[in-house]
Design a protein around this motif. Structure first.
Motif, PDB file in Angstrom:
ATOM      1  N   GLY A  96     -46.163 -36.613   7.435  1.00 46.91           N
ATOM      2  CA  GLY A  96     -44.926 -35.942   7.086  1.00 46.91           C
ATOM      3  C   GLY A  96     -43.725 -36.362   7.910  1.00 46.91           C
ATOM      4  O   GLY A  96     -42.625 -35.847   7.716  1.00 46.91           O
ATOM      5  N   LEU A  97     -43.927 -37.301   8.813  1.00 52.22           N
ATOM      6  CA  LEU A  97     -42.839 -37.744   9.687  1.00 52.22           C
ATOM      7  C   LEU A  97     -42.248 -39.053   9.203  1.00 52.22           C
ATOM      8  O   LEU A  97     -42.968 -39.961   8.778  1.00 52.22           O
ATOM      9  CB  LEU A  97     -43.351 -37.937  11.116  1.00 52.22           C
ATOM     10  N   SER A  98     -40.935 -39.158   9.299  1.00 48.72           N
ATOM     11  CA  SER A  98     -40.289 -40.451   9.055  1.00 48.72           C
ATOM     12  C   SER A  98     -40.591 -41.350  10.248  1.00 48.72           C
ATOM     13  O   SER A  98     -41.009 -40.858  11.311  1.00 48.72           O
ATOM     14  CB  SER A  98     -38.783 -40.263   8.908  1.00 48.72           C
ATOM     15  N   PRO A  99     -40.368 -42.656  10.113  1.00 44.76           N
ATOM     16  CA  PRO A  99     -40.592 -43.532  11.273  1.00 44.76           C
ATOM     17  C   PRO A  99     -39.779 -43.107  12.501  1.00 44.76           C
ATOM     18  O   PRO A  99     -40.288 -43.131  13.621  1.00 44.76           O
ATOM     19  CB  PRO A  99     -40.161 -44.911  10.764  1.00 44.76           C
ATOM     20  N   ALA A 100     -38.540 -42.695  12.292  1.00 51.39           N
ATOM     21  CA  ALA A 100     -37.704 -42.273  13.423  1.00 51.39           C
ATOM     22  C   ALA A 100     -38.250 -40.986  14.042  1.00 51.39           C
ATOM     23  O   ALA A 100     -38.276 -40.842  15.275  1.00 51.39           O
ATOM     24  CB  ALA A 100     -36.262 -42.073  12.975  1.00 51.39           C
ATOM     25  N   GLU A 101     -38.696 -40.046  13.215  1.00 53.84           N
ATOM     26  CA  GLU A 101     -39.271 -38.799  13.728  1.00 53.84           C
ATOM     27  C   GLU A 101     -40.566 -39.083  14.482  1.00 53.84           C
ATOM     28  O   GLU A 101     -40.819 -38.506  15.537  1.00 53.84           O
ATOM     29  CB  GLU A 101     -39.535 -37.822  12.584  1.00 53.84           C
ATOM     30  N   PHE A 102     -41.388 -39.966  13.912  1.00 52.40           N
ATOM     31  CA  PHE A 102     -42.636 -40.334  14.576  1.00 52.40           C
ATOM     32  C   PHE A 102     -42.357 -40.924  15.951  1.00 52.40           C
ATOM     33  O   PHE A 102     -42.997 -40.555  16.943  1.00 52.40           O
ATOM     34  CB  PHE A 102     -43.421 -41.335  13.722  1.00 52.40           C
ATOM     35  N   GLU A 103     -41.396 -41.841  16.017  1.00 50.72           N
ATOM     36  CA  GLU A 103     -41.041 -42.457  17.293  1.00 50.72           C
ATOM     37  C   GLU A 103     -40.587 -41.396  18.292  1.00 50.72           C
ATOM     38  O   GLU A 103     -41.022 -41.393  19.448  1.00 50.72           O
ATOM     39  CB  GLU A 103     -39.926 -43.480  17.096  1.00 50.72           C
ATOM     40  N   GLN A 104     -39.756 -40.462  17.850  1.00 51.52           N
ATOM     41  CA  GLN A 104     -39.247 -39.427  18.731  1.00 51.52           C
ATOM     42  C   GLN A 104     -40.373 -38.525  19.236  1.00 51.52           C
ATOM     43  O   GLN A 104     -40.454 -38.223  20.428  1.00 51.52           O
ATOM     44  CB  GLN A 104     -38.190 -38.596  18.013  1.00 51.52           C
ATOM     45  N   VAL A 105     -41.263 -38.112  18.343  1.00 49.60           N
ATOM     46  CA  VAL A 105     -42.379 -37.251  18.730  1.00 49.60           C
ATOM     47  C   VAL A 105     -43.297 -37.981  19.706  1.00 49.60           C
ATOM     48  O   VAL A 105     -43.732 -37.414  20.712  1.00 49.60           O
ATOM     49  CB  VAL A 105     -43.154 -36.763  17.485  1.00 49.60           C
TER      50      VAL A 105
END
Length: 98
Positions: A61-70
């Motif tokens: 459910g995460l975008s690539p940018a969200e995944f990177e941030q998490v």
């Protein structure tokens, strides 16, 4: 002040044992941190090295940018805790005798 060679040897051996204990304790540090959404789990050691990384299905459910941030935030939190644990050990070592 040391009054005999035996006392000096005993003092040095005591310091060596304390230093070995510190080394073992810092080597044994393992900190696991999981992101608030449960998507990422990071494990680091006392030197800050990544020793474990796990992803749950929540990463879908995460975008690539969200995944990177998490991922980065979770790794940072694990590092912070590991370094705090290591710092406490060193502080204790430094304060527990000469």
């Amino acid at each position: 002040m040391v009054e005999s060679m035996d006392e000096l040897i005993a003092q040095v051996q005591g310091q060596l044992y304390r230093l070995q204990d510190l080394q073992e304790a810092t080597t044994g540090i393992r900190v696991e941190e999981t992101s608030s959404d449960g998507a990422v789990t990071v494990v680091v050691d006392g030197a800050g090295a990544l020793v474990g990384l796990d992803f749950s299905g929540a990463i879908r459910g995460l975008s690539p940018a969200e995944f990177e941030q998490v991922l980065v935030q979770t790794a940072h939190a694990a590092l912070y805790r590991a370094y705090a644990e290591r710092g406490a050990l060193v502080t204790s070592f430094n304060g527990s005798g000469t």
